[in-house]
Design a protein around this motif. Structure first.
Motif, PDB file in Angstrom:
ATOM      1  N   UNK A  86       0.835  -1.209   0.000  1.00 17.10           N
ATOM      2  CA  UNK A  86       0.000   0.000   0.000  1.00 17.10           C
ATOM      3  C   UNK A  86       0.870   1.259   0.000  1.00 17.10           C
ATOM      4  N   UNK A  87       1.903   1.282   0.862  1.00 13.97           N
ATOM      5  CA  UNK A  87       2.805   2.432   0.930  1.00 13.97           C
ATOM      6  C   UNK A  87       3.520   2.636  -0.404  1.00 13.97           C
ATOM      7  N   UNK A  88       4.061   1.541  -0.963  1.00 12.58           N
ATOM      8  CA  UNK A  88       4.832   1.625  -2.203  1.00 12.58           C
ATOM      9  C   UNK A  88       3.991   2.179  -3.352  1.00 12.58           C
ATOM     10  N   UNK A  89       2.796   1.637  -3.543  1.00 13.26           N
ATOM     11  CA  UNK A  89       1.941   2.076  -4.658  1.00 13.26           C
ATOM     12  C   UNK A  89       1.537   3.539  -4.506  1.00 13.26           C
ATOM     13  N   UNK A  90       1.098   3.924  -3.302  1.00 11.59           N
ATOM     14  CA  UNK A  90       0.600   5.284  -3.092  1.00 11.59           C
ATOM     15  C   UNK A  90       1.709   6.328  -3.258  1.00 11.59           C
ATOM     16  N   UNK A  91       2.842   6.106  -2.581  1.00  7.17           N
ATOM     17  CA  UNK A  91       3.934   7.087  -2.631  1.00  7.17           C
ATOM     18  C   UNK A  91       4.566   7.133  -4.028  1.00  7.17           C
ATOM     19  N   UNK A  92       4.662   5.989  -4.709  1.00 12.59           N
ATOM     20  CA  UNK A  92       5.186   5.971  -6.080  1.00 12.59           C
ATOM     21  C   UNK A  92       4.335   6.833  -6.995  1.00 12.59           C
ATOM     22  N   UNK A  93       3.018   6.794  -6.793  1.00 14.18           N
ATOM     23  CA  UNK A  93       2.116   7.624  -7.598  1.00 14.18           C
ATOM     24  C   UNK A  93       2.462   9.100  -7.501  1.00 14.18           C
ATOM     25  N   UNK A  94       2.645   9.583  -6.279  1.00 15.79           N
ATOM     26  CA  UNK A  94       2.970  11.005  -6.094  1.00 15.79           C
ATOM     27  C   UNK A  94       4.381  11.336  -6.583  1.00 15.79           C
ATOM     28  N   UNK A  95       5.314  10.393  -6.411  1.00 15.83           N
ATOM     29  CA  UNK A  95       6.690  10.623  -6.863  1.00 15.83           C
ATOM     30  C   UNK A  95       6.770  10.702  -8.390  1.00 15.83           C
ATOM     31  N   UNK A  96       5.986   9.852  -9.090  1.00 18.09           N
ATOM     32  CA  UNK A  96       5.956   9.907 -10.556  1.00 18.09           C
ATOM     33  C   UNK A  96       5.462  11.277 -11.035  1.00 18.09           C
ATOM     34  N   UNK A  97       4.431  11.782 -10.396  1.00 11.85           N
ATOM     35  CA  UNK A  97       3.886  13.103 -10.772  1.00 11.85           C
ATOM     36  C   UNK A  97       4.932  14.185 -10.537  1.00 11.85           C
ATOM     37  N   UNK A  98       5.667  14.082  -9.417  1.00 10.51           N
ATOM     38  CA  UNK A  98       6.670  15.088  -9.068  1.00 10.51           C
ATOM     39  C   UNK A  98       7.886  15.043  -9.979  1.00 10.51           C
ATOM     40  N   UNK A  99       8.167  13.882 -10.570  1.00 13.03           N
ATOM     41  CA  UNK A  99       9.376  13.695 -11.379  1.00 13.03           C
ATOM     42  C   UNK A  99       9.445  14.654 -12.567  1.00 13.03           C
ATOM     43  N   UNK A 100       8.293  15.037 -13.098  1.00 11.80           N
ATOM     44  CA  UNK A 100       8.271  15.925 -14.278  1.00 11.80           C
ATOM     45  C   UNK A 100       8.739  17.346 -13.964  1.00 11.80           C
ATOM     46  N   UNK A 101       8.825  17.666 -12.669  1.00  9.63           N
ATOM     47  CA  UNK A 101       9.236  19.018 -12.279  1.00  9.63           C
ATOM     48  C   UNK A 101      10.725  19.112 -11.944  1.00  9.63           C
ATOM     49  N   UNK A 102      11.471  18.047 -12.244  1.00  5.71           N
ATOM     50  CA  UNK A 102      12.921  18.035 -12.041  1.00  5.71           C
ATOM     51  C   UNK A 102      13.599  18.257 -13.386  1.00  5.71           C
ATOM     52  N   UNK A 104      17.252  19.462 -13.665  1.00  7.46           N
ATOM     53  CA  UNK A 104      18.715  19.384 -13.689  1.00  7.46           C
ATOM     54  C   UNK A 104      19.169  17.923 -13.622  1.00  7.46           C
ATOM     55  N   UNK A 105      20.403  17.685 -14.045  1.00  7.39           N
ATOM     56  CA  UNK A 105      20.952  16.328 -14.093  1.00  7.39           C
ATOM     57  C   UNK A 105      20.989  15.688 -12.702  1.00  7.39           C
ATOM     58  N   UNK A 106      21.532  16.417 -11.722  1.00 11.00           N
ATOM     59  CA  UNK A 106      21.671  15.872 -10.366  1.00 11.00           C
ATOM     60  C   UNK A 106      20.299  15.595  -9.749  1.00 11.00           C
ATOM     61  N   UNK A 107      19.367  16.554  -9.898  1.00 17.14           N
ATOM     62  CA  UNK A 107      18.041  16.375  -9.300  1.00 17.14           C
ATOM     63  C   UNK A 107      17.298  15.201  -9.934  1.00 17.14           C
ATOM     64  N   UNK A 108      17.479  14.990 -11.252  1.00 16.49           N
ATOM     65  CA  UNK A 108      16.780  13.883 -11.912  1.00 16.49           C
ATOM     66  C   UNK A 108      17.393  12.543 -11.492  1.00 16.49           C
ATOM     67  N   UNK A 109      18.725  12.509 -11.332  1.00 17.00           N
ATOM     68  CA  UNK A 109      19.372  11.281 -10.843  1.00 17.00           C
ATOM     69  C   UNK A 109      18.819  10.892  -9.472  1.00 17.00           C
ATOM     70  N   UNK A 110      18.754  11.885  -8.577  1.00 21.84           N
ATOM     71  CA  UNK A 110      18.232  11.629  -7.234  1.00 21.84           C
ATOM     72  C   UNK A 110      16.749  11.261  -7.290  1.00 21.84           C
ATOM     73  N   UNK A 111      16.016  11.950  -8.180  1.00 21.16           N
ATOM     74  CA  UNK A 111      14.580  11.719  -8.312  1.00 21.16           C
ATOM     75  C   UNK A 111      14.256  10.320  -8.807  1.00 21.16           C
TER      76      UNK A 111
END
Length: 417
Positions: A86-102, A104-111
């Motif tokens: 449950x944690x993995x699916x829910x948090x991954x959803x929000x992280x995927x949405x946030x990924x488009x706002x990165x 720079x190279x370093x921020x995308x690597x970390x993201x």
């Protein structure tokens, strides 16, 4: 024709309702990860990263997968598979949405590292859940059903992703990916709540054995890493071989690769159902599957005939259909005497490691020594995997005979008394 269809449907009978729901959740989740096939295009076209940058980002992707699988296994043993999924699916959803706002190279690597870390926590937890919701005699077929869901998801995802890019832009991909993960969470919470779901094989071990002390399992893991590196060539180096050596068009390459998914969908469940009813051991079947996969590479060097590509794809498909379900079932069996999350995590990590090194190594070898020599090297790796699986089979047979001998001696002692 009707009889054949009914026989095909019968291979799915006996699987629990929870396994079907878990397959649906996996299908939604895997179809949702449609951003992954287009990641290199997005990074080079939209963010103007170099190919070298993309290589490092994909390494961060693979490392996130390794750490996530390990952490998912640890947490599964500590707090249970349901909370981790449950944690993995829910948090991954929000992280995927946030990924488009990165940007720079370093921020995308970390993201991308963080996204994959959280996303791949799901895998070991899901396999432990699958074991709990399956009767012991149905575990291999349950794994096969999950594989069908994954294959359907991966088939549908890129097609839908291409439509989204042309109509909404790359940003739309991240939104759809995120939303599908959140939808999968809602399905999970509503249909697989532990209070409602029926546990069919709840394994509780008094003194769990560490997977790191299981000699047979460690031999198996090394064999799976090698098998994974060999297998993954079909999805990175092989398309380049089709195009550069045999001059196939993108459409023809797509048809050839699509054969793999088609054969899996059509034949895997009936094949597994039939093999389960034979006297073959899981280690013996994995060995045979690895041999078929290794042969699919070496035969490519025998002739320039175009039809050899189809034969190679068929050999690989049947090798995959046999090796993956039975390797997963083998892991579930070994996990019964230890920490289940730890076992399933290490199994997932084996293929994450293959992803980290397999794609990059295959393409670099093809560039440095040519495709023909690359297939010889890949066949050598397959042979090493086959050798390890043979050693595993011999080791397990010896252990089994030793146990039977001790049992016979104990029975003789009882009779003597």
């Amino acid at each position: 024709m009707k009889t054949l269809f009914n026989n095909y449907l019968n291979t799915f009978k006996g699987l629990s309702k929870e396994v079907w729901w878990l397959s649906l959740i996996t299908l939604i989740n895997r179809a949702g990860t449609m951003v992954i096939p287009f990641l290199s295009l997005y990074l080079t076209k939209s963010l103007n990263f170099t190919m070298s940058d993309v290589g490092w980002i994909m390494s961060a992707f693979g490392l996130g997968s390794v750490v996530g699988s390990w952490l998912g296994g640890k947490l599964t043993d500590k707090i249970g598979y349901y909370k981790v999924m449950a944690f993995s699916l829910l948090v991954t959803g929000f992280l995927f949405i946030a990924l488009q706002f990165l940007y720079t190279f370093v921020s995308f690597c970390l993201g991308i590292f963080l996204v994959m870390l959280v996303a791949d926590m799901f895998r070991p937890a899901m396999f432990v859940a699958l074991s709990a919701y399956s009767k012991p005699e149905n575990k291999t077929r349950s794994v096969t059903l999950i594989r069908l869901a994954i294959n359907l998801g991966f088939s549908a995802g890129p097609a839908v992703g291409g439509i989204i890019i042309t109509t909404l832009s790359y940003g739309g991909l991240f939104w759809i990916d995120g939303i599908t993960c959140i939808i999968a969470t809602l399905v999970l919470v509503n249909v697989l709540n532990p209070k409602k779901a029926k546990i069919l094989d709840d394994v509780i071990t008094e003194n769990p054995k560490s997977a790191y002390q299981d000699k047979a399992f460690l031999i198996f893991l090394v064999a799976m890493v090698l098998f994974g590196i060999v297998f993954l060539q079909y999805f990175s180096t092989m398309p380049l071989y089709y195009k550069d050596v045999h001059h196939l068009s993108e459409f023809e390459i797509g048809i050839l690769l699509g054969m793999n998914g088609f054969f899996i969908f059509l034949f895997e469940m009936p094949l597994i159902k039939w093999l389960e009813n034979t006297n073959f051991t899981k280690s013996g079947l994995m060995l045979f599957g690895a041999i078929l996969t290794g042969l699919s590479f070496i035969i490519l060097n025998f002739t320039p005939w175009i039809g050899i590509l189809i034969i190679g794809m068929l050999l690989m498909s049947f090798g995959e259909m046999i090796t993956f379900p039975f390797s997963n079932a083998f892991t579930m069996d070994r996990a019964k005497k230890g920490n289940q999350g730890e076992y399933m995590a290490l199994y997932s990590i084996a293929f994450s490691i293959a992803h980290v090194f397999g794609h990059n190594a295959g393409m670099r070898m093809a560039d440095a020594v040519g495709f023909e020599n690359t297939w010889y090297i890949i066949t050598l790796l397959a042979t090493l995997s086959i050798l390890l699986l043979f050693i595993l089979r011999q080791y397990l047979n010896a252990k089994k005979k030793h146990k039977e001998k001790i049992k016979d001696e104990e029975e003789k002692d009882i009779l003597w008394i």
